[in-house]
Structure formats: C-alpha cells, structure tokens
Design an enzyme around this catalytic site. Structure first.
Site: not given
Length: 687
Positions: A466, A639, A684, A686
């Site tokens: 990002s 995020c 966003d 992971w």
C-alpha cells in the site's frame, strides 16, 4: 488525477493589423485605410500563391512506394485453435499472483493421463464470447481456475470475462464445465469469483460435470487443489467414457536448447518483457514493463525491538507514472544470491550457461516458462520462486531423480492425496518452511537436472505494498512502509522474506557510486478517500497498516491548504510500545498540531499489564463513532492483518451498532454490509 495528466491550453496573442499613416484632410479621400489594407492583402496573397506554385513545380519530391508491414495477428479464437491442434479440453485461469495460472497448467498437463487433450488459456487473450461454440467439439470440456481478488473482485485478466458473464445471456447448452476457485477465508467475500463463475455458467445452460472446488489460502491451498483434482479426474473419465492411462511418468513441457552461437545482447538479464527494457525505458509502465525507480530514501522507522520496520521512497521523476492515495506499488524482488549459488553447487551446474527452454507444444501462446534465452543464474535470481516451499507437483516430478528408493517413496507420498501423504507434506514441507534448497540438502540422493528444476519451479511474483504517500503532494515519489520478514524455522534455518530483505539492503548510493534501483509499477485500487472532503474519515491501521493513511493525511492536509472544508479526520493506530515502534510519530503529531488529524488514538499493546488493541479504543469512543457513522456520513477505512485485526474490528462495529444504535445483531451485520456496498466501509487487508 488521470493517468494522462492535465491538458495545457495554448494562448495565441491576437494583434490587430495597422494601416499606413495617412494625413487627415478635409475632403473625403479616394481610398479609405480599410480599402488600402484589403488591396495590399489581396496583392500579397497573389504573390505568395504564384511563388509557392512555381517552387512546387520546380521541385516535386519523389516518394518511394512503401511496402506495408503486416504484423501476424495472434489467434483470438480458442475454438479454432482447439480444432486446429486437436484439443478437447481448455483450462482458463483468472490469476493475480500466478497460483491460478500454475494450477491451470497442471490440469492441462495432466489431461493426457486421463484420455483428454488439454490446453491452458488466459481469458484476456481470447474472445470469450465464443464459449457457446465449445459444443461444436466432441467430448469437450472447459475448466476455470478462478482466483478472487480484493473485495470479491475478478482478477485483472478475468475482468472482461466477468463482464461478459454479467451482460450476456447466451445459451451454453452442450458446454461441459468445472470450476476451481482460489480464495482466502479471512476475507469477507471468500471465493466470490469461483462461486459466481460456477453459478453463472449453470444459469446460462452449461453442464457442470464436477462440483465447485474451493481452495483456502489461509489453510492449505495446495491440499485443497490436490484433493479436488483427485476426485475431478475420475468424474471426467466417467462423464466422457474414457479411461486413465495409469501412466505416472514425468511429462516434460519444455525442451532444453543450449545455443552454440551466442549474441549476449540478445540474452535476458532480468527483464520482465521487452529485451533491454531496463536500459531504454519506455512508458507506459506495467507488470510486463516495470519502471526502474531509484531509491531516494531508505530509513528504519522503529527505535528499538527485534524487528526492522522501514520507510522507502522511490523516485519516479520522468516516468509519467501517476498514482492516487490508496493505490498499491508492485515491486519485482531479486532472490538471495547465496541460495542461488548453493543450488548451483548441489546440482553441479554451471550457472552462467546460456539456455532456452522452448515449449514442446508449438501452438502454445506461452513459448517459454520465463524470458529466454537467459542463464541459469538469471533464471534462479530473477524469474523463479526458490524461497517458498515447493508444491506437491514439483515433488512428484523430482522423485524420479532420487537414487535412494526411500526418498523416492517419500516424495511421491507427499504428492499423493492420501491422508498420510497430506500430513507428511504439511509437517515436512509447509510447517518446516523447507524451500527447494532445503529439500535438496535434506535429501542427499536427490539430484535433478537443473533445466527440469527450472521448468518446474513457479515464477517469482511481484510483491504489492500500500503506497504510503499522496500523489497530489508527492507526484514524483512513491513511499513504501514495510516490516522485514525473518524468522527461525524448525529445521534451524533462517527464513528470509524475499522482497523485504532485498529492499532492506537497498542503500541509496552504493560503494561504486551507483544509485540503487527497484523495478516497479503502480496498480490502481478502490481504497479511496470520499469524493466530498467534508465527509468525516475514520482510519484504522495498526503496524504497517498505517501506510495508506499517511497518504490520506497528506492529501487531507493539502485539501485544507486549498481552502476546502475538510471533515473530521480520525486515526486509530496500534503498535507494541511507544518507545519502540510508534511509526511516523513525529509526522502524526505534526498533522495533529496542524489540525489535519483531529483525533489520534494509539493502542500500545505491551506498555501495560493487559494488552490493548485498536478495537478496545474504538469501543471507548463508541458514542462519537456511532454519531459519525449514522448521522455524519463518515467513511471507515481498515488496513492491515485480515486474519485477526480486521475481523475483530468488524465485530466491534457490530457491537457499537447494537449498544449505541439499538440494533439487533442481525440488523447490525446488515447495517455494516450496507456501508460496504455504499463504499463507506473499505478494507485493504492481507493475511
């Protein structure tokens, strides 16, 4: 900001012509100033026309007739290609990181063991509206290996196919299909693309010959695929009345060619697409044509602790690359030289031999597994994944090279779908984090040929980060915030993340005076600030999850300077200790002082007896948060880690909706889902 940038208007100064200076008299003149001017203009034009005509008659240039260059068109009809090459099975892949493409290749390769003739295909390269025509080919089958990207979206290369499925109602009667989806259960829209493809093909009249397979990357994706494949092939044999050949011998897909007459200018040295593209850079820059950005800044962010957190700035001046806050930067890493050299040593190979691996299927669009010709050293350094644990198909193919029967049995067992084999692969390969070098070291009897090993290993993929800056504030610089991945494995080896360790060692100026460079490109994202600057923004990003919010804060500050009405801007950040890893502390405090950041909430998880995380701070401010969300049209951004943090934060918002908003749990879940649909709850994350 658009990719092309603003157009500049050219202003032309228009000056009125002046007539001759005529003294004023009392009588009316024979000719006025205007008459004289018009007469002069006509005479001037006639003279110009006469002279230019004469000149053109004297010197008529001769032109040579050019022979048009005809570029051969790539075949876009997969049906015609299948007929021409006598195939009856096509495997399409929707792939973002290469795994679905790899699975697709394995299925196409396995086909001949089960009485089918397969080809793998990228839906982006073919006209997918021809899918109904598959019924023209006897005993034909279409298989789809579809990965889900982002928030339930198709991968870039499957976007057009997805649009076609949505917009068209063509009849797929007589089309046999099967789908394997690749996803991650920690994400909200688990395997959305696989599920949609399977459902939609059936709705259009296609015949499903085997159940939808769903791989979970949060668990064991390889095991999920192998288990599905073991049941899929018998279903294919039964449906088409064919028999498995029972031949488990290795099938080579590429042949080794060692050129005798070598022009080193035509040998790939790490380029992704065009030869010499790193020497002569030409936009536009993308996955096949990355930009070689210089490293302008590389500094450690944390003051103490056993981890290395870093901030890098990549100079993109002159590249014409444009980016927005929330976008991702993709970087192509380089493997550890010591691992490359050790593989060469074990296999007794000359790594500087120039080679080409050529596809035995001359009709395939994929001529080589990686750019060729190149050297083994370049392939192992730039093109192949030698750090992650090898997949079961690699172990199966390598088994033939083990001289010890015990090692052969072990490798084949790990590649099987038996419970014992799965358990052994999980413990000996995955849990122990054995990469291909560790496998070779721990099985001394295993000596594969280096060309076959290079054929089998998957491609080294770009790593995505990002972007930690705003394109409006820093148009010529892309920032990265990352933590170096490094840990001890159960075998006593040190596992080092490829990209982060490579980036860590990128000194701004090397000993010989050269500037360090990183091949990169920008990938657009849906993680965007609200269109209206006056909308409040709630950002939640512990650890390196703060990255996109540094860009958001820079942009909100820039908007404020432009005199725009900027709404409340609230950040929830989390780290271990204030004096250890409070990332961007100085910058955040300056944003707060300037009034850009209206509220800074930091959870230091280990600075007190009981651990405190961002969700605990959210709960403390629940009344204010509910007002922002329910009344003030606030946008929420999350995020970071998908497996725990994002899930815990989402559950906290459910609690706030119940406790402050008076909703039931079912209503709270529906409320947050609606915010997602409206683009007011963005992730966003992971795993």
């Amino acid at each position: 900001m658009t990719a092309s940038g603003p157009m500049e208007d050219m202003e032309v100064e228009r000056v009125a012509p002046e007539g001759p200076d005529v003294a004023p008299v009392e009588e009316e003149p024979l000719f006025t100033n205007l008459d004289i001017f018009l007469f002069s203009l006509i005479v001037g034009l006639l003279v110009y026309w006469f002279l230019s005509r004469k000149k053109s008659e004297e010197t008529i240039p001769e032109f040579k007739r050019l022979t048009p260059v005809v570029t051969p068109q790539r075949e876009t009809s997969f049906i015609e290609k299948m007929k021409k090459t006598n195939r009856n099975m096509v495997v399409f892949y929707g792939s973002q990181t290469g795994t679905a493409e790899e699975f697709c290749g394995r299925l196409a390769k396995d086909a001949q063991r089960y009485g089918m003739r397969g080809m793998s295909a990228d839906p982006e390269e073919y006209d997918m509206s021809e899918l109904p025509r598959l019924a023209e080919i006897d005993n034909s089958l279409a298989v789809f290996c579809m990965a889900t990207y982002g928030e339930g979206d198709p991968t870039d290369n499957a976007q057009d196919f997805y649009d076609w499925m949505q917009e068209n109602g063509e009849d797929l009667k007589g089309v046999n299909f099967a789908v394997f989806g690749l996803g991650n259960k920690t994400y909200e829209h688990f395997n959305a693309m696989g599920k949609y493809t399977d459902k939609r093909l059936e709705e259009l009249g296609g015949k499903r010959i085997y159940d939808l397979g769903m791989g979970d990357d949060d668990g064991n994706l390889e095991e999920d695929f192998v288990s599905w494949k073991e049941q899929f092939w018998p279903a294919v044999c039964e449906h088409f009345g064919v028999e498995a050949t029972g031949d488990d011998t290795s099938i080579r897909q590429y042949e080794l060619v060692v050129p005798t007459d070598i022009n080193m200018n035509k040998v790939y040295t790490g380029e992704m697409g065009r030869l010499k593209s790193f020497e002569t850079q030409k936009p536009p820059f993308d996955a096949k044509n990355p930009y070689l950005a210089t490293v302008a800044v590389n500094r450690q962010l944390n003051q103490a602790g056993d981890r290395h957190l870093m901030h890098l700035e990549l100079d993109i001046s002159g590249s014409k690359i444009r980016y927005d806050s929330g976008d991702h930067v993709a970087v192509y890493p380089v493997n550890d030289v010591s691992i490359v050299n050790r593989i060469g040593q074990i296999l007794d190979a000359d790594l500087d031999t120039v080679i080409s691996l050529n596809n035995l299927d001359e009709e395939s669009n994929k001529k080589h597994p990686f750019p060729c010709p190149t050297t083994y050293r370049t392939a192992l350094t730039h093109y192949l994944d030698i750090t992650n644990p090898p997949r079961t198909n690699v172990l199966f193919e390598l088994a033939q090279y083990a001289t010890d029967p015990k090692d052969q049995d072990t490798l084949r067992k790990m590649a099987s779908a038996s419970p014992e084999g799965k358990g052994l692969y999980q413990s000996w390969v995955l849990d122990a984090q054995r990469n291909i070098l560790a496998v070779l070291e721990d099985m001394p009897s295993l000596h594969p040929t280096i060309d076959h090993l290079c054929e089998l290993l998957p491609r080294l993929q770009a790593r995505y980060y990002s972007i930690a800056s705003s394109g409006k504030v820093y148009p010529t610089m892309v920032s990265i915030c990352a933590v170096v991945v490094e840990f001890q494995t159960s075998t006593g080896r040190t596992f080092k993340g490829v990209a982060t360790n490579w980036l860590k060692n990128k000194v701004v100026v090397t000993d010989n005076g050269h500037k360090a460079t990183v091949p990169m490109y920008v990938r657009k994202s849906q993680f965007r600030l609200p269109f209206k600057a006056s909308n409040p923004v709630v950002m939640i990003g512990p650890g390196t999850g703060i990255a996109p919010f540094m860009g958001f804060l820079q942009e909100r500050g820039w908007m404020k300077e432009q005199g725009k009405d900027v709404g409340e801007t609230i950040l929830y950040f989390g780290c271990r200790r204030r004096n250890e890893d409070f990332l961007y502390q100085q910058e955040l405090e300056e944003f707060e002082k300037a009034g850009v950041l209206t509220q800074l909430n930091v959870a230091f998880s280990r600075d007190q007896e009981g651990k405190v995380y961002v969700q605990h701070l959210l709960k403390k401010n629940k009344e204010h948060l509910w007002k922002l969300i329910h009344t003030d049209n606030a946008h929420i951004y999350i995020c970071g880690d998908a497996r725990n943090m994002a899930r815990d934060v989402q559950n906290t918002f459910y609690d706030i909706a119940e406790e402050v908003g008076g909703l039931t749990h079912t209503q709270a879940v529906a409320y947050i889902k609606k915010l997602m649909t409206k683009g007011r709850y963005s992730l966003d994350v992971w795993s």
